[in-house]
Scaffold this motif. Structure first.
Motif, PDB file in Angstrom:
ATOM      1  N   PHE A   1      36.244  41.437  37.337  1.00 42.67           N
ATOM      2  CA  PHE A   1      36.424  39.984  37.348  1.00 42.67           C
ATOM      3  C   PHE A   1      36.343  39.410  38.759  1.00 42.67           C
ATOM      4  CE2 PHE A   1      38.596  41.567  33.642  1.00 42.67           C
ATOM      5  CZ  PHE A   1      38.378  40.616  32.661  1.00 42.67           C
TER       6      PHE A   1
ATOM      7  N   CYS B   1      38.221  36.262  40.712  1.00 42.18           N
ATOM      8  CA  CYS B   1      39.209  35.186  40.632  1.00 42.18           C
ATOM      9  C   CYS B   1      38.638  33.981  41.361  1.00 42.18           C
ATOM     10  CB  CYS B   1      40.513  35.626  41.284  1.00 42.18           C
ATOM     11  SG  CYS B   1      41.729  34.306  41.370  1.00 42.18           S
ATOM     12  N   TRP B   2      38.593  32.864  40.700  1.00 41.64           N
ATOM     13  CA  TRP B   2      37.990  31.700  41.328  1.00 41.64           C
ATOM     14  C   TRP B   2      39.043  30.796  41.949  1.00 41.64           C
ATOM     15  CZ3 TRP B   2      33.481  31.394  43.186  1.00 41.64           C
ATOM     16  CH2 TRP B   2      32.963  30.155  43.590  1.00 41.64           C
ATOM     17  N   SER B   3      39.877  30.175  41.134  1.00 39.96           N
ATOM     18  CA  SER B   3      40.807  29.189  41.696  1.00 39.96           C
ATOM     19  C   SER B   3      41.795  28.780  40.622  1.00 39.96           C
ATOM     20  CB  SER B   3      40.024  27.970  42.160  1.00 39.96           C
ATOM     21  OG  SER B   3      40.901  26.897  42.429  1.00 39.96           O
ATOM     22  N   GLU B   4      42.899  28.180  41.062  1.00 35.23           N
ATOM     23  CA  GLU B   4      43.810  27.654  40.050  1.00 35.23           C
ATOM     24  C   GLU B   4      43.149  26.488  39.319  1.00 35.23           C
ATOM     25  OE1 GLU B   4      46.793  27.048  43.106  1.00 35.23           O
ATOM     26  OE2 GLU B   4      46.831  24.931  42.639  1.00 35.23           O
TER      27      GLU B   4
ATOM     28  N   HIS C   1      45.865  23.212  47.322  1.00 34.61           N
ATOM     29  CA  HIS C   1      46.289  24.033  46.186  1.00 34.61           C
ATOM     30  C   HIS C   1      47.797  23.908  46.030  1.00 34.61           C
ATOM     31  CE1 HIS C   1      42.445  26.220  46.107  1.00 34.61           C
ATOM     32  NE2 HIS C   1      42.508  26.165  47.425  1.00 34.61           N
ATOM     33  N   ALA C   2      48.259  24.052  44.790  1.00 35.80           N
ATOM     34  CA  ALA C   2      49.700  24.198  44.580  1.00 35.80           C
ATOM     35  C   ALA C   2      50.120  25.571  45.093  1.00 35.80           C
ATOM     36  CB  ALA C   2      50.048  24.048  43.114  1.00 35.80           C
ATOM     37  N   ASN C   3      49.271  26.575  44.887  1.00 33.59           N
ATOM     38  CA  ASN C   3      49.512  27.933  45.394  1.00 33.59           C
ATOM     39  C   ASN C   3      50.922  28.396  45.042  1.00 33.59           C
ATOM     40  OD1 ASN C   3      48.930  30.314  46.793  1.00 33.59           O
ATOM     41  ND2 ASN C   3      49.566  29.461  48.763  1.00 33.59           N
ATOM     42  N   PRO C   4      51.289  28.330  43.748  1.00 31.36           N
ATOM     43  CA  PRO C   4      52.695  28.537  43.402  1.00 31.36           C
ATOM     44  C   PRO C   4      53.125  29.986  43.521  1.00 31.36           C
ATOM     45  CG  PRO C   4      51.392  28.338  41.426  1.00 31.36           C
ATOM     46  CD  PRO C   4      50.444  28.128  42.577  1.00 31.36           C
ATOM     47  N   ARG C   5      54.425  30.159  43.766  1.00 31.36           N
ATOM     48  CA  ARG C   5      55.041  31.479  43.787  1.00 31.36           C
ATOM     49  C   ARG C   5      55.613  31.684  42.391  1.00 31.36           C
ATOM     50  NH1 ARG C   5      60.146  33.843  45.573  1.00 31.36           N
ATOM     51  NH2 ARG C   5      59.756  35.612  46.935  1.00 31.36           N
TER      52      ARG C   5
ATOM     53  N   GLU D   1      44.731  30.097  36.116  1.00 35.07           N
ATOM     54  CA  GLU D   1      43.577  30.260  37.002  1.00 35.07           C
ATOM     55  C   GLU D   1      42.285  30.395  36.200  1.00 35.07           C
ATOM     56  OE1 GLU D   1      45.409  32.768  40.743  1.00 35.07           O
ATOM     57  OE2 GLU D   1      44.948  33.817  38.885  1.00 35.07           O
TER      58      GLU D   1
ATOM     59  N   ARG E   1      48.860  33.912  34.997  1.00 34.03           N
ATOM     60  CA  ARG E   1      49.218  35.081  35.769  1.00 34.03           C
ATOM     61  C   ARG E   1      50.414  34.741  36.650  1.00 34.03           C
ATOM     62  NH1 ARG E   1      47.572  37.296  40.713  1.00 34.03           N
ATOM     63  NH2 ARG E   1      46.697  35.311  41.317  1.00 34.03           N
TER      64      ARG E   1
ATOM     65  N   THR F   1      52.056  35.230  40.214  1.00 34.03           N
ATOM     66  CA  THR F   1      51.638  35.673  41.548  1.00 34.03           C
ATOM     67  C   THR F   1      52.709  36.503  42.236  1.00 34.03           C
ATOM     68  OG1 THR F   1      52.457  33.629  42.524  1.00 34.03           O
ATOM     69  CG2 THR F   1      50.138  33.688  41.924  1.00 34.03           C
TER      70      THR F   1
ATOM     71  N   HIS G   1      52.676  39.972  39.296  1.00 32.75           N
ATOM     72  CA  HIS G   1      51.357  40.423  38.839  1.00 32.75           C
ATOM     73  C   HIS G   1      51.278  40.592  37.322  1.00 32.75           C
ATOM     74  CE1 HIS G   1      49.817  42.013  43.000  1.00 32.75           C
ATOM     75  NE2 HIS G   1      50.094  40.746  42.992  1.00 32.75           N
TER      76      HIS G   1
ATOM     77  N   ARG H   1      51.138  19.226  49.932  1.00 33.56           N
ATOM     78  CA  ARG H   1      50.228  20.264  49.441  1.00 33.56           C
ATOM     79  C   ARG H   1      49.282  20.622  50.575  1.00 33.56           C
ATOM     80  NH1 ARG H   1      48.400  20.532  44.059  1.00 33.56           N
ATOM     81  NH2 ARG H   1      46.326  19.827  44.654  1.00 33.56           N
ATOM     82  N   LEU H   2      49.065  21.912  50.784  1.00 33.07           N
ATOM     83  CA  LEU H   2      48.223  22.351  51.891  1.00 33.07           C
ATOM     84  C   LEU H   2      46.975  23.058  51.344  1.00 33.07           C
ATOM     85  CD1 LEU H   2      50.948  23.873  54.254  1.00 33.07           C
ATOM     86  CD2 LEU H   2      49.892  21.618  54.397  1.00 33.07           C
TER      87      LEU H   2
ATOM     88  N   GLU I   1      45.752  29.334  50.352  1.00 34.42           N
ATOM     89  CA  GLU I   1      46.067  30.260  49.271  1.00 34.42           C
ATOM     90  C   GLU I   1      46.619  31.524  49.911  1.00 34.42           C
ATOM     91  OE1 GLU I   1      42.416  30.843  47.120  1.00 34.42           O
ATOM     92  OE2 GLU I   1      43.189  29.686  45.435  1.00 34.42           O
TER      93      GLU I   1
ATOM     94  N   TYR J   1      52.007  36.720  45.912  1.00 34.90           N
ATOM     95  CA  TYR J   1      53.199  36.735  46.763  1.00 34.90           C
ATOM     96  C   TYR J   1      53.910  38.080  46.690  1.00 34.90           C
ATOM     97  CZ  TYR J   1      53.037  31.657  47.367  1.00 34.90           C
ATOM     98  OH  TYR J   1      52.677  30.381  47.706  1.00 34.90           O
TER      99      TYR J   1
END
Lengths: 85, 443
Positions: free
Chosen positions: A17, A19-22, A45-49, A54, A70, A72, A75, B280-281, B284, B333
């Motif tokens: 695969f 991975c492209w983006s959220e 991006h929100a880039n959440p924890r 995605e 998914r 982050t 995993h 928001r930044l 990634e 993370y």
């Protein structure tokens, strides 16, 4: 190592695969956005924890786009679905 | 090339303007490290060593709070006090000093970048590193190894040539040395008879260095503390206080700390902390893995980069081979990566150096990189007044002193120094990206 259950092919190794983006919904009327709003859509991006939705591409499989939910941090892959057309 | 000509004298001026900005005297260095202090303390059964920094309770209010006690954050605290005389500063860290991604990088300091704004920034950082041990009175074990990039495609050679030209403009050396010279410098290297990618040429940066990464954080912490900066550990930020578009302080696990200005220097959690500030930044987070072999006697000096395979290898001062590759290709993370990266990179290294195939791997780890969309740093004001961010962009160890110094300048003056004029957050809306690649190139 992630095992991603492709909705078309079944469980497959992450190697297959990309991975492209959220998932960020495309603005309905881009011309109506200000520069800052458009920049936010394109770059930020929100880039959440934790959990994230995605877009992944099953490049070395069915070559279709799918949505992967998914975590982050752990995993875990909760579920996948075909990407809307 | 008008822009390069315009920038060239600018670089001299930039560095002069940095030198001018004060050298406030140290209030107290508790102990100095030298051969004499080592002897004296050895004779005293080592009972005389003192703690390197205080461990103060957070005060209610500071002029500046820096979030993140790694190299970048501690450096910012130090330079705020030294360059700008701002001493009512706290550097707060959720764990222990340098225990985040400062401890998880691979120690390389280099400046082979391709865009005009990048080269003077990274060159300046290398210049600071060369003097830093003396300045901090703390041995960072800076070791000038040089770096050889193996060029394995004509595309890589073209990129290297472009880099060499940009770097030449700024007086940085980046030399093509050829395959024969690589073999001469690396007696242990024999080009494999049937390589996947043929070795075409090599390019060499003589000034590339390695340094003890933990010591960078500790050295900055010690001197920041000596200048009166409060270094506070086990103090996690859980919220950013705002009032009418202006930052007013931070909420932490050890209570609310009011602050006029807040600087963010967290690696790997930039989006999380920025979200507390309602921002928001364009970043990634991705894991960058590295692993280390058992220690052996010195077999090569240089940092080796295999451009075609996107991986690198060096030998640490302890004799271990340090091996790493590209970032894992999805946000995480977890501070761990996928086995496939280890497998692919190790296979590539062993193809070039089959002699290492019997060596055992001892340790493995993943650091977290806040990968900026264009791969360049963000050292910038934000829409929230009084809130500043220092995001490394790709790997941040090599830029630690310069980024910290620029961050401190930005916080003190509320205006970016011209060295980081192109690294503002506004570059995305203006379409003036500074795209950079490097080993962890992912776009």
């Amino acid at each position: 190592m992630l095992v991603i259950p492709c909705p078309h092919c079944g469980p497959r190794n992450e190697d297959e695969f990309v991975c492209w983006s959220e998932v960020v919904p495309r603005p309905a009327d881009p011309a109506a956005l200000s520069d800052l709003e458009w920049t936010d859509y394109v770059y930020n991006h929100a880039n959440p924890r934790g959990w994230v939705r995605e877009q992944w591409w099953h490049e070395h499989g069915c070559r279709r786009w799918i949505i992967v939910e998914r975590n982050t941090l752990t995993h875990e892959v909760a579920r996948t679905e075909p990407a809307p057309r | 090339m008008t822009s390069a000509k315009r920038r060239l004298p600018g670089l001299e001026r930039q560095h002069r303007s940095l030198q001018k900005c004060g050298d406030a005297s140290v209030t107290s260095v508790k102990q100095r490290f030298s051969i004499f202090s080592l002897l004296r303390n050895a004779l005293g059964y080592r009972a005389g060593w003192q703690r390197m920094w205080r461990s103060p309770e957070p005060k209610r209010r500071y002029d500046v709070v820096i979030i993140g006690g790694g190299g970048h954050g501690l450096g910012a605290g130090y330079y705020l006090a030294r360059d700008h005389g701002i001493r009512n500063v706290a550097v707060i860290e959720k764990g222990w000093l340098g225990g985040g991604n400062t401890a998880r990088n691979t120690m390389t300091i280099r400046s082979n970048y391709v865009r005009p704004p990048s080269v003077p920034f990274h060159e300046g950082s290398m210049a600071l590193y060369r003097e830093l041990s003396r300045e901090l009175g703390y041995n960072l074990m800076v070791s000038r190894r040089g770096m050889i990039s193996f060029l394995q495609s004509s595309q890589a050679a073209r990129t290297a040539a472009r880099m060499a030209n940009t770097m030449h403009v700024y007086g940085a050396k980046y030399e093509f040395i050829g395959v024969e010279e690589i073999k001469r410098r690396l007696p242990i290297f024999r080009p494999p008879p049937r390589p996947r990618l043929e070795l075409l040429d090599g390019v060499y940066q003589p000034e590339a260095m390695m340094a003890r990464h933990d010591a960078v954080a500790w050295g900055f912490a010690r001197m920041a503390d000596a200048h009166g900066v409060d270094v506070i550990q086990n103090c996690e930020v859980i919220g950013i206080r705002r009032d009418g578009g202006r930052v007013t302080g931070v909420e932490t696990t050890r209570g609310v700390i009011e602050a006029e200005k807040v600087g963010m220097a967290v690696a790997g959690h930039g989006s999380v902390v920025a979200a507390m500030a309602g921002l928001r930044l364009p970043i990634e987070v991705q894991p960058l893995q590295a692993w280390v072999s058992e220690p052996v006697k010195p077999v090569f000096d240089e940092i080796l980069v295999f451009s075609g395979y996107g991986c690198y290898m060096m030998q640490s001062d302890k004799g271990e081979l340090v091996i790493g590759g590209p970032t894992d290709p999805y946000p995480s993370y977890a501070q761990r990566g996928s086995f496939r990266t280890i497998e692919q990179v190790t296979a590539a290294v062993l193809e070039m150096f089959p002699i290492f195939s019997r060596m055992k791997l001892l340790r493995h780890w993943a650091g977290m990189l806040d990968i900026v969309y264009d791969g360049s740093p963000i050292i910038s004001k934000t829409p929230l007044r009084g809130f500043y961010v220092d995001v490394a962009g790709a790997g941040g160890f090599k830029t630690t002193p310069m980024a910290a110094r620029m961050h401190a300048w930005l916080i003190a003056k509320d205006e970016p120094h011209e060295l980081i004029g192109d690294f503002g957050l506004d570059r995305f809306a203006r379409g003036r990206l500074v795209p950079e690649g490097g080993v962890s190139f992912n776009r």
